[in-house]
Design a protein around this motif. Structure first.
Motif, PDB file in Angstrom:
ATOM      1  N   ARG A 134      17.832  -4.673  11.620  1.00  0.00           N
ATOM      2  CA  ARG A 134      17.318  -4.250  10.116  1.00  0.00           C
ATOM      3  C   ARG A 134      17.501  -2.721   9.930  1.00  0.00           C
ATOM      4  N   TRP A 194       2.300  -0.979   3.574  1.00  0.00           N
ATOM      5  CA  TRP A 194       2.177  -2.474   4.180  1.00  0.00           C
ATOM      6  C   TRP A 194       1.634  -3.408   3.109  1.00  0.00           C
ATOM      7  N   GLU A 248       0.512  -7.609   1.920  1.00  0.00           N
ATOM      8  CA  GLU A 248       0.190  -9.018   2.342  1.00  0.00           C
ATOM      9  C   GLU A 248       0.904 -10.056   1.566  1.00  0.00           C
ATOM     10  N   ASP A 256       3.934 -10.501   3.124  1.00  0.00           N
ATOM     11  CA  ASP A 256       5.507 -10.348   3.609  1.00  0.00           C
ATOM     12  C   ASP A 256       5.595  -9.137   4.501  1.00  0.00           C
ATOM     13  N   GLY A 257       4.965  -8.372   4.688  1.00  0.00           N
ATOM     14  CA  GLY A 257       4.775  -7.091   5.304  1.00  0.00           C
ATOM     15  C   GLY A 257       5.122  -5.745   4.855  1.00  0.00           C
ATOM     16  N   ASN A 294       7.043  -3.011   2.002  1.00  0.00           N
ATOM     17  CA  ASN A 294       7.615  -2.913   0.664  1.00  0.00           C
ATOM     18  C   ASN A 294       7.915  -1.371   0.581  1.00  0.00           C
ATOM     19  N   GLY A 299      15.902  -9.920   6.416  1.00  0.00           N
ATOM     20  CA  GLY A 299      14.831 -10.921   6.448  1.00  0.00           C
ATOM     21  C   GLY A 299      13.919 -10.553   5.339  1.00  0.00           C
ATOM     22  N   GLY A 300      14.294  -9.853   4.117  1.00  0.00           N
ATOM     23  CA  GLY A 300      13.527  -9.717   2.897  1.00  0.00           C
ATOM     24  C   GLY A 300      14.067  -9.875   1.648  1.00  0.00           C
ATOM     25  N   LYS A 301      13.659  -9.356   0.583  1.00  0.00           N
ATOM     26  CA  LYS A 301      14.118  -9.389  -0.741  1.00  0.00           C
ATOM     27  C   LYS A 301      14.325  -8.134  -1.446  1.00  0.00           C
ATOM     28  N   THR A 332      11.707  -5.775  -0.118  1.00  0.00           N
ATOM     29  CA  THR A 332      10.217  -6.149   0.828  1.00  0.00           C
ATOM     30  C   THR A 332      11.164  -6.446   2.245  1.00  0.00           C
ATOM     31  N   LYS A 340      10.220  -8.413   6.132  1.00  0.00           N
ATOM     32  CA  LYS A 340       9.443  -9.031   6.722  1.00  0.00           C
ATOM     33  C   LYS A 340       9.192  -8.683   8.139  1.00  0.00           C
TER      34      LYS A 340
END
Length: 328
Positions: free
Chosen positions: A224, A258, A260, A262-263, A265, A298-300, A315, A317
């Motif tokens: 990552r 941090w 909630e 997703d982890g 941002n 693993g995000g967006k 974002t 994860k």
């Protein structure tokens, strides 16, 4: 059957001599008055040779001053200490030992120190070999990237390619190089997000006062980390050529927090640059941000081409550390 009990100094010596570690004791005057059987077996010297300050004769000359500095400083402050040094074994070989000392009292008064030593030589050798391997790997990676950069410059020069294309590719290679350096600094376990952001953005930011990096401490795993580094590199390149950093007053802020559930941002926001509009085509940078980054990290990603300045939300994860979630 009647059990026989021993008390006092006899019991202490019996316990110490059968302990699986080397044990020493020093009085309040800093002079040692006891060494157990494992210590004497290790050094191969009689007790009378070790007593007082005699034990120092077996400490490696290169470690002695540091060893005494830790020892005396701890005694003066009445604090526990831990240190590693090389101690000469009975066969003449120097072995690394981990020495831990703790003050003790008698009748409420400071009476000296108890200490224990453990042979950690094999562990030290393994750690040294691993560091050498990591250093060699880092050196090879940097040499490879430097060679690729030289080939790129030569190829572009020969083909008379546009200068901005050369700059983009060179910057992308530098992003990879700085990411590898950060990974090498952390034994290839990952890297700190703040360190990553600062190293990457320095490649494209006109000056330090035109970028701001802010967020909690976050440690990111290698896969990552590299994807995120490339994304930040593309955002920086775009800001330098078309966005906030292409004007004299534009600036960029990168913040993360941090969230909630997703982890993590990250928000990239540009200010005081030229007016922004939605591009007619997707270049490499946009494809990476909208495709590869979410897939590998693993995000967006959400990109807003706001006329006032580009805004990019990433974002990831990533599991939140204990205590980071907001209460309620």
């Amino acid at each position: 059957m009647v059990k026989q009990y021993v008390v006092g100094e006899q019991l202490f010596e019996e316990l110490a001599d059968n302990a699986p570690v080397m044990i020493w004791r020093a009085g309040a005057d800093k002079l040692c008055d006891y060494f157990n059987a494992p210590w004497l077996q290790f050094t191969g010297r009689p007790l009378e040779k070790e007593l007082g300050a005699g034990w120092m004769e077996c400490v490696h000359p290169d470690d002695l001053n540091r060893c005494l500095e830790v020892y005396n400083s701890a005694f003066d402050r009445r604090e526990a200490f831990s240190m590693d040094y090389r101690l000469r074994r009975h066969d003449g070989a120097y072995r690394w030992v981990a020495d831990n000392g703790t003050p003790f009292t008698r009748n409420g008064q400071f009476a000296g120190y108890f200490g224990s030593c453990v042979d950690v030589h094999d562990r030290k050798e393994l750690e040294g070999g691993r560091k050498d391997l990591i250093s060699e790997l880092n050196h090879r990676v940097k040499n490879m990237l430097a060679t690729v950069q030289a080939l790129v410059r030569q190829s572009f020069s020969s083909a008379m390619m546009p200068k901005d294309v050369e700059q983009r590719l060179t910057t992308r290679l530098m992003v990879l190089s700085r990411t590898q350096e950060l990974l090498a600094d952390n034994s290839w376990r990952g890297g700190d997000l703040t360190s990553l952001a600062e190293r990457i953005l320095q490649l494209t930011a006109p000056s330090a006062d035109r970028m701001k990096v802010d967020g909690p401490e976050v440690f990111i795993v290698p896969a990552r980390l590299q994807s995120l580094a490339m994304a930040l590199g593309e955002l920086g390149l775009n800001a330098r050529q078309h966005g906030a950093w292409s004007s004299g007053a534009g600036r960029v802020e990168l913040r993360w927090e941090w969230i909630e559930p997703d982890g993590l941002n990250l928000r990239w926001q540009e200010y005081q640059g030229p007016a922004v509009s939605t591009p007619q085509r997707r270049g490499f940078g946009l494809r990476l941000l909208q495709g590869m980054l979410p897939g590998e990290a693993g995000g967006k990603t959400d990109i807003q081409f706001d006329p006032q300045g580009l805004v990019c939300d990433i974002t990831l994860k990533i599991a939140m550390p204990p205590g980071s979630r907001e209460s309620g």
